[in-house]
Scaffold this motif. Sequence first.
Motif, PDB file in Angstrom:
ATOM      1  N   MET A   1       0.839  -1.169   0.000  1.00 18.75           N
ATOM      2  CA  MET A   1       0.000   0.000   0.000  1.00 18.75           C
ATOM      3  C   MET A   1       0.889   1.239   0.000  1.00 18.75           C
ATOM      4  O   MET A   1       1.805   1.355   0.795  1.00 18.75           O
ATOM      5  N   ASN A   2       0.609   2.140  -0.896  1.00 21.53           N
ATOM      6  CA  ASN A   2       1.366   3.377  -1.019  1.00 21.53           C
ATOM      7  C   ASN A   2       0.681   4.465  -0.187  1.00 21.53           C
ATOM      8  O   ASN A   2      -0.474   4.797  -0.415  1.00 21.53           O
ATOM      9  N   VAL A   3       1.407   5.017   0.780  1.00 25.61           N
ATOM     10  CA  VAL A   3       0.863   6.060   1.651  1.00 25.61           C
ATOM     11  C   VAL A   3       1.518   7.386   1.267  1.00 25.61           C
ATOM     12  O   VAL A   3       2.734   7.534   1.362  1.00 25.61           O
ATOM     13  N   PRO A   4       0.716   8.370   0.824  1.00 23.58           N
ATOM     14  CA  PRO A   4       1.282   9.662   0.433  1.00 23.58           C
ATOM     15  C   PRO A   4       1.914  10.402   1.616  1.00 23.58           C
ATOM     16  O   PRO A   4       1.526  10.208   2.774  1.00 23.58           O
ATOM     17  N   ALA A   5       2.864  11.261   1.308  1.00 20.70           N
ATOM     18  CA  ALA A   5       3.556  12.026   2.343  1.00 20.70           C
ATOM     19  C   ALA A   5       2.607  12.976   3.072  1.00 20.70           C
ATOM     20  O   ALA A   5       2.745  13.191   4.281  1.00 20.70           O
ATOM     21  N   THR A   6       1.627  13.528   2.365  1.00 23.41           N
ATOM     22  CA  THR A   6       0.687  14.447   3.012  1.00 23.41           C
ATOM     23  C   THR A   6      -0.154  13.722   4.070  1.00 23.41           C
ATOM     24  O   THR A   6      -0.453  14.280   5.111  1.00 23.41           O
ATOM     25  N   PHE A   7      -0.532  12.486   3.782  1.00 21.65           N
ATOM     26  CA  PHE A   7      -1.287  11.703   4.764  1.00 21.65           C
ATOM     27  C   PHE A   7      -0.440  11.458   6.007  1.00 21.65           C
ATOM     28  O   PHE A   7      -0.932  11.567   7.130  1.00 21.65           O
ATOM     29  N   LYS A   8       0.822  11.137   5.812  1.00 23.64           N
ATOM     30  CA  LYS A   8       1.712  10.893   6.949  1.00 23.64           C
ATOM     31  C   LYS A   8       1.855  12.140   7.816  1.00 23.64           C
ATOM     32  O   LYS A   8       1.839  12.051   9.048  1.00 23.64           O
ATOM     33  N   ILE A   9       1.987  13.295   7.176  1.00 19.02           N
ATOM     34  CA  ILE A   9       2.132  14.546   7.921  1.00 19.02           C
ATOM     35  C   ILE A   9       0.867  14.842   8.723  1.00 19.02           C
ATOM     36  O   ILE A   9       0.931  15.161   9.913  1.00 19.02           O
ATOM     37  N   VAL A  10      -0.288  14.725   8.078  1.00 14.80           N
ATOM     38  CA  VAL A  10      -1.555  14.987   8.768  1.00 14.80           C
ATOM     39  C   VAL A  10      -1.740  14.005   9.919  1.00 14.80           C
ATOM     40  O   VAL A  10      -2.122  14.393  11.030  1.00 14.80           O
ATOM     41  N   PHE A  11      -1.434  12.743   9.685  1.00 15.70           N
ATOM     42  CA  PHE A  11      -1.588  11.732  10.723  1.00 15.70           C
ATOM     43  C   PHE A  11      -0.677  12.031  11.914  1.00 15.70           C
ATOM     44  O   PHE A  11      -1.105  11.961  13.063  1.00 15.70           O
ATOM     45  N   LEU A  12       0.568  12.388  11.664  1.00 20.12           N
ATOM     46  CA  LEU A  12       1.500  12.689  12.754  1.00 20.12           C
ATOM     47  C   LEU A  12       1.096  13.938  13.521  1.00 20.12           C
ATOM     48  O   LEU A  12       1.239  13.995  14.749  1.00 20.12           O
ATOM     49  N   VAL A  13       0.575  14.944  12.836  1.00 17.50           N
ATOM     50  CA  VAL A  13       0.108  16.157  13.513  1.00 17.50           C
ATOM     51  C   VAL A  13      -1.084  15.836  14.419  1.00 17.50           C
ATOM     52  O   VAL A  13      -1.146  16.299  15.565  1.00 17.50           O
ATOM     53  N   VAL A  14      -2.012  15.017  13.927  1.00 18.32           N
ATOM     54  CA  VAL A  14      -3.177  14.645  14.738  1.00 18.32           C
ATOM     55  C   VAL A  14      -2.742  13.821  15.948  1.00 18.32           C
ATOM     56  O   VAL A  14      -3.228  14.030  17.063  1.00 18.32           O
ATOM     57  N   VAL A  15      -1.804  12.898  15.747  1.00 17.29           N
ATOM     58  CA  VAL A  15      -1.309  12.087  16.867  1.00 17.29           C
ATOM     59  C   VAL A  15      -0.617  12.980  17.898  1.00 17.29           C
ATOM     60  O   VAL A  15      -0.824  12.831  19.102  1.00 17.29           O
ATOM     61  N   ALA A  16       0.200  13.925  17.443  1.00 17.73           N
ATOM     62  CA  ALA A  16       0.900  14.831  18.363  1.00 17.73           C
ATOM     63  C   ALA A  16      -0.094  15.692  19.134  1.00 17.73           C
ATOM     64  O   ALA A  16       0.041  15.875  20.354  1.00 17.73           O
TER      65      ALA A  16
END
Length: 73
Positions: A1-16
């Motif tokens: 599964m290919n995960v875009p960089a923007t999704f990773k950034i949004v996910f990490l911001v929400v987790v933080a």
Amino acid sequence: MNVPATFKIVFLVVVAFTFLSFIGQGAMAFFGDAARTEADLSIFQRNFYSACSFGWQAGLGAILGLIGGKVTE
């Protein structure tokens, strides 16, 4: 599964954000004022507690929503 960089950034911001809200509420519970009732708390402390409570609850919902949305792709 290919995960875009923007999704990773949004996910990490929400987790933080979720983590910081949870830590803020926990810190107030353990190290806060020695007030016995809610009426003894200052308005700032009540607002801070409410904001942290909403923050980790909304963040947890957002994390589950992001993961669920990514799984259905």
